[in-house]
Design a protein around this motif. Structure first.
Motif, short mmCIF file in Angstrom:
data_model
loop_
_atom_site.label_atom_id
_atom_site.label_comp_id
_atom_site.label_asym_id
_atom_site.label_seq_id
_atom_site.Cartn_x
_atom_site.Cartn_y
_atom_site.Cartn_z
N HIS A 49 15.81 58.05 58.90
CA HIS A 49 16.25 58.71 60.12
C HIS A 49 16.67 57.71 61.19
O HIS A 49 17.22 58.11 62.22
N ARG A 50 16.43 56.42 60.96
CA ARG A 50 17.05 55.35 61.75
C ARG A 50 17.66 54.38 60.76
O ARG A 50 16.95 53.84 59.91
N ARG A 51 18.95 54.15 60.87
CA ARG A 51 19.63 53.35 59.86
C ARG A 51 20.78 52.57 60.48
O ARG A 51 21.42 53.02 61.42
N LYS A 52 21.02 51.39 59.98
CA LYS A 52 22.18 50.60 60.37
C LYS A 52 23.41 51.17 59.66
O LYS A 52 23.37 51.43 58.46
N LEU A 53 24.47 51.36 60.40
CA LEU A 53 25.69 51.91 59.80
C LEU A 53 26.18 51.01 58.68
O LEU A 53 26.63 51.49 57.63
N SER A 54 26.10 49.71 58.89
CA SER A 54 26.60 48.77 57.88
C SER A 54 25.77 48.81 56.59
O SER A 54 26.23 48.35 55.55
N GLU A 55 24.55 49.37 56.66
CA GLU A 55 23.68 49.43 55.49
C GLU A 55 23.60 50.83 54.90
O GLU A 55 22.73 51.11 54.08
N SER A 56 24.49 51.73 55.32
CA SER A 56 24.46 53.11 54.85
C SER A 56 25.81 53.47 54.21
O SER A 56 26.73 53.90 54.90
N PRO A 57 25.96 53.28 52.90
CA PRO A 57 27.23 53.58 52.23
C PRO A 57 27.72 55.01 52.44
O PRO A 57 28.93 55.22 52.65
N PRO A 58 26.84 56.04 52.42
CA PRO A 58 27.36 57.41 52.62
C PRO A 58 28.00 57.61 54.00
O PRO A 58 29.06 58.22 54.11
N ASP A 59 27.37 57.07 55.04
CA ASP A 59 27.92 57.22 56.39
C ASP A 59 29.23 56.44 56.53
O ASP A 59 30.19 56.92 57.14
N LEU A 60 29.27 55.24 55.97
CA LEU A 60 30.50 54.45 56.01
C LEU A 60 31.63 55.18 55.28
O LEU A 60 32.78 55.21 55.75
N GLU A 61 31.30 55.76 54.14
CA GLU A 61 32.30 56.50 53.37
C GLU A 61 32.80 57.72 54.14
O GLU A 61 33.99 58.05 54.10
N ALA A 62 31.90 58.38 54.85
CA ALA A 62 32.29 59.56 55.63
C ALA A 62 33.27 59.18 56.74
O ALA A 62 34.21 59.93 57.02
N PHE A 63 33.07 58.03 57.37
CA PHE A 63 34.00 57.59 58.42
C PHE A 63 35.35 57.19 57.83
O PHE A 63 36.39 57.32 58.48
N ALA A 64 35.33 56.68 56.60
CA ALA A 64 36.57 56.20 55.99
C ALA A 64 37.38 57.33 55.38
O ALA A 64 38.62 57.28 55.33
N LYS A 65 36.70 58.40 54.91
CA LYS A 65 37.39 59.50 54.23
C LYS A 65 37.01 60.83 54.86
O LYS A 65 36.36 60.89 55.89
N GLU A 66 37.39 61.92 54.19
CA GLU A 66 37.10 63.26 54.71
C GLU A 66 35.61 63.55 54.72
O GLU A 66 35.10 64.23 55.58
N GLY A 67 34.90 63.03 53.73
CA GLY A 67 33.47 63.28 53.64
C GLY A 67 32.90 62.62 52.40
O GLY A 67 33.64 62.16 51.51
N MET A 68 31.59 62.56 52.33
CA MET A 68 30.90 61.93 51.21
C MET A 68 29.94 62.94 50.59
O MET A 68 29.08 63.50 51.27
N ILE A 69 30.11 63.21 49.27
CA ILE A 69 29.26 64.17 48.56
C ILE A 69 28.31 63.40 47.65
O ILE A 69 28.73 62.50 46.91
N ILE A 70 27.03 63.75 47.73
CA ILE A 70 26.01 63.11 46.89
C ILE A 70 25.38 64.17 46.02
O ILE A 70 24.90 65.20 46.52
N ASN A 71 25.39 63.95 44.73
CA ASN A 71 24.73 64.84 43.77
C ASN A 71 23.69 64.02 43.02
O ASN A 71 24.01 62.97 42.45
#
Length: 521
Positions: A175-197
Motif C-alpha cells: 500500500h506504499r510503493r515506489k513507482l519505479s519498483e511497481s511494474p503494473p503501475d508503470l505499465e498502466a501509465f504507459a498503456k491503456e491498463g495492466m491486467i493481472i491474472n
C-alpha cells in the motif's frame, strides 16, 4: 411441460402464438430458471413430443428455449422443413433483439450510474467520500469485488493507497510503493491498463490481494500530470475486455476531476490567505509617504511610491533624530514582490535600530551604511542585495550629509543649477565589509534634492524608450521655484504620459526635498 412466462419475455409468447396460428405447428417458449437449464434441455432433447428446440440468448446468459411440437392435424406434416426453418429464423431474431435490449439496458445503467456519480462528486463533499463513491461505482459497472486508489507523490515518486472499497488497506499488498519498483503501475501509465491474472501471469500474482485471482490497474491522470493509479480486484478468474478498461478509465477521469478541483480549492484558499497576509504587510509599508506634523520643519517633503505587486522592495523612510536634524533612506531591493519586500524589511529594521542609538552615530552616514551592509550580507541570500542612499539633514548647520551605496544618483538643484550627487560604493549585501565614503553639501533656501528608484529612470514607453534622468531634468528646469509637491507632481505627470501604452512592471518611488519652510496647511 409446465410453462412459466416472465413479464419481460411476454412478447416472445405472443410471437409464438402468431407463429402457431400461421403455420399450424405449435411453437412455445419456456424461460430457463437459474439451475434448471440442463434439466430443461435434457427434457427437450429426449422427449418425442418435441421435434425442434433452440436456446434464446441475450449475449450473457440463456433466457430460455423455443421448441416445436408436432401438429395435431397430420395435414400440416408436409410443412415440417418449412416450419423448422421459420422457427430458426424466429429464434435468431428473438435472441438478437434480447441481446440488443440487454446491451442497451447495460449502457443505460452505466450512463445513469456515471451521471449520478458525476452529480454527487461535484457537490462540496469531503474528498474521501467522493473517492469512495467513485470506487463503488466502478464495482457496480464492472462486477469487480474490490477497488483501491493509489495517489502519486510527484516529488518522492511514491504511490500511497489513499482510499479503498470492500478491502482494508492491509489486505491490499504494497500500500506504499515506489513507482519505479511497481511494474503494473508503470505499465498502466504507459498503456491503456495492466491486467493481472494469477494463473496467466504468476510472476505478478504478489501484487494481488490474498484470494483474488484477477486484478486490473489503470492510470489516473489529467492534462496537468499524473495523479495515481486505480486498481480493481476480483476473486474470480476473469477474462477482461475493452469495456471493463474503458469503464475504469472513465472512473479514473472522474477521480482526476475531483482531485483537480480539490487542488484548485486548496490553491484558492492559499491565494486568499496570502492575499490577506499581503494586505497586512502592505499596510506596514504604505505606498504613499505619510507626513508627520512638520509645521516647524525648514524643508518640504513630497513622496510618491507604488508597487507593481501587493508589496515591493522600494524604501523611503524619514526619521527625526532631534531638533533640526532629520535622516532619511531611499533604497531599492533586488527582485520584486515578496522576496524584495523581505530584503527591504530587513534593511528597514536595521535602519530603525541604528537610528535609535546615539545621535552622533546615526549622523555618521558611512557607519550606518556599513552596518546595514554587514547585516544584509549575513541575513540575505547571495543573489539578494539593495541599493540605498542614506542622508542626514541638519537645518541648523545648513548641511546635507549623505552616503550613496549603488543607488541611482539623485539630482541637486542649487542656486538654479542642476547637478548629480556622488555615488560612494557598491550595493548593500554583496560583500561582508565595504569601505564607503560620504559627501557634505551646503543647503540654501530653495535648494531641491530629487531622489528616485530605477523604476522611474528605466520606465519603458510603448516605443521601447526609457524615461531616463533626462525626463526628470526636463521637468526640474521649469519647476525650480515650485514647492516640493508641485515638483513631484510635475515629474510624476510627465512619467505617466511617457508610460501610456508602455511597460508598467516595476516598483517606482520618487522623492522631492525642498529646503524652504513648510507652509501651514
Amino acid at each position: 411441460m409446465e410453462q412459466t412466462i416472465t413479464p419481460p419475455l411476454e412478447w416472445v409468447q405472443t410471437i409464438c402464438d402468431q407463429f402457431t396460428e400461421i403455420t399450424g405447428w405449435p411453437l412455445r417458449f419456456t424461460p430457463a430458471k437459474p439451475g434448471e437449464r440442463k434439466s430443461l434441455e435434457a427434457e427437450l432433447c429426449q422427449s418425442e413430443k418435441y421435434c425442434w428446440y433452440e436456446s434464446i440468448e441475450d449475449g450473457n446468459r440463456c433466457l430460455g428455449y423455443l421448441y416445436l411440437s408436432l401438429p395435431e392435424e397430420t395435414a400440416n406434416d408436409h410443412l415440417f422443413v418449412t416450419a423448422i426453418k421459420f422457427a430458426e429464423l424466429v429464434g435468431s431474431l428473438v435472441s438478437r433483439i434480447e441481446t440488443m435490449s440487454s446491451s442497451l439496458e447495460t449502457k443505460n445503467k452505466e450512463v445513469s450510474t456515471l451521471v449520478d456519480v458525476g452529480l454527487s462528486v461535484t457537490k462540496q463533499e469531503a474528498l474521501q467520500d467522493s473517492l469512495q463513491k467513485l470506487l463503488e461505482a466502478a464495482l457496480q459497472l464492472t462486477g469487480f469485488r474490490a477497488a483501491g486508489f493509489f495517489l502519486l507523490n510527484s516529488e518522492s515518486n511514491q504511490l500511497s493507497l489513499r482510499v479503498q472499497y470492500c478491502l482494508t488497506a492491509f489486505e491490499i499488498p504494497f500500500h506504499r510503493r515506489k513507482l519505479s519498483e511497481s511494474p503494473p503501475d508503470l505499465e498502466a501509465f504507459a498503456k491503456e491498463g495492466m491486467i493481472i491474472n494469477r494463473q496467466d501471469t504468476p510472476e505478478l500474482a504478489h501484487w494481488l490481494p490474498q484470494g483474488c485471482l484477477t486484478g486490473i490497474c489503470v492510470s489516473v491522470q489529467s492534462d496537468s500530470g499524473p495523479f495515481g493509479t486505480l486498481w480493481a480486484f476480483d476473486r474470480r478468474a476473469r477474462h477482461l475486455n475493452e469495456r471493463d478498461i474503458h469503464v475504469l478509465k472513465s472512473i479514473g477521469a472522474q477521480v482526476s476531476t475531483i482531485l483537480e478541483r480539490a487542488v484548485l480549492i486548496k490553491e484558492s484558499q492559499n491565494q486568499l490567505r496570502l492575499k490577506k497576509e499581503l494586505k497586512v504587510i502592505s499596510e506596514s509599508f504604505p505606498a504613499e509617504f505619510a507626513e508627520e506634523s512638520t509645521q516647524d520643519r525648514e524643508f518640504q517633503i513630497a513622496v510618491q511610491s507604488i508597487s507593481h505587486h501587493e508589496v515591493g522592495g522600494d524604501l523611503c523612510e524619514f526619521i527625526s533624530l532631534g531638533p533640526h536634524v532629520t535622516c532619511f533612506a531611499l533604497g531599492d531591493a533586488s527582485g520584486d514582490s515578496i522576496p524584495a519586500a523581505v530584503v527591504m524589511a530587513s534593511v528597514r529594521g536595521a535602519l530603525r535600530t541604528l537610528t535609535e542609538g546615539p545621535i552622533e552615530q546615526a549622523k555618521d552616514t558611512r557607519f550606518v551604511i556599513g552596518r546595514i551592509n554587514t547585516a544584509l550580507y549575513h541575513t540575505s541570500l547571495p543573489h539578494q542585495f539593495m541599493s540605498m542612499m542614506y542622508g542626514v539633514i541638519d537645518t541648523q548647520n545648513r548641511t546635507f550629509t549623505y552616503t550613496n551605496a549603488g543607488h541611482p544618483a539623485p539630482f541637486w538643484v542649487h542656486k538654479g543649477k542642476i547637478t548629480s550627487l556622488t555615488s560612494h560604493g557598491m550595493l548593500l549585501g554583496v560583500t561582508e565589509s565595504n569601505e564607503y565614503d560620504y559627501s557634505v553639501i551646503p543647503i540654501c533656501t530653495n535648494d531641491i534634492v530629487v531622489g528616485f528608484s530605477d523604476g522611474i529612470s528605466e520606465a519603458m514607453s510603448s516605443e521601447r524608450k526609457m524615461f531616463r534622468s533626462d525626463g526628470i531634468m526636463n521637468v526640474l528646469k521649469n519647476h525650480t521655484e515650485d514647492t516640493a509637491e508641485e515638483v513631484m507632481l510635475g515629474i510624476w505627470t510627465k512619467l505617466q504620459k511617457h508610460l501610456e501604452g508602455g511597460n508598467d512592471g516595476d516598483d517606482r518611488t520618487l522623492m522631492v526635498l525642498k529646503f524652504a519652510r513648510c507652509t501651514e496647511q
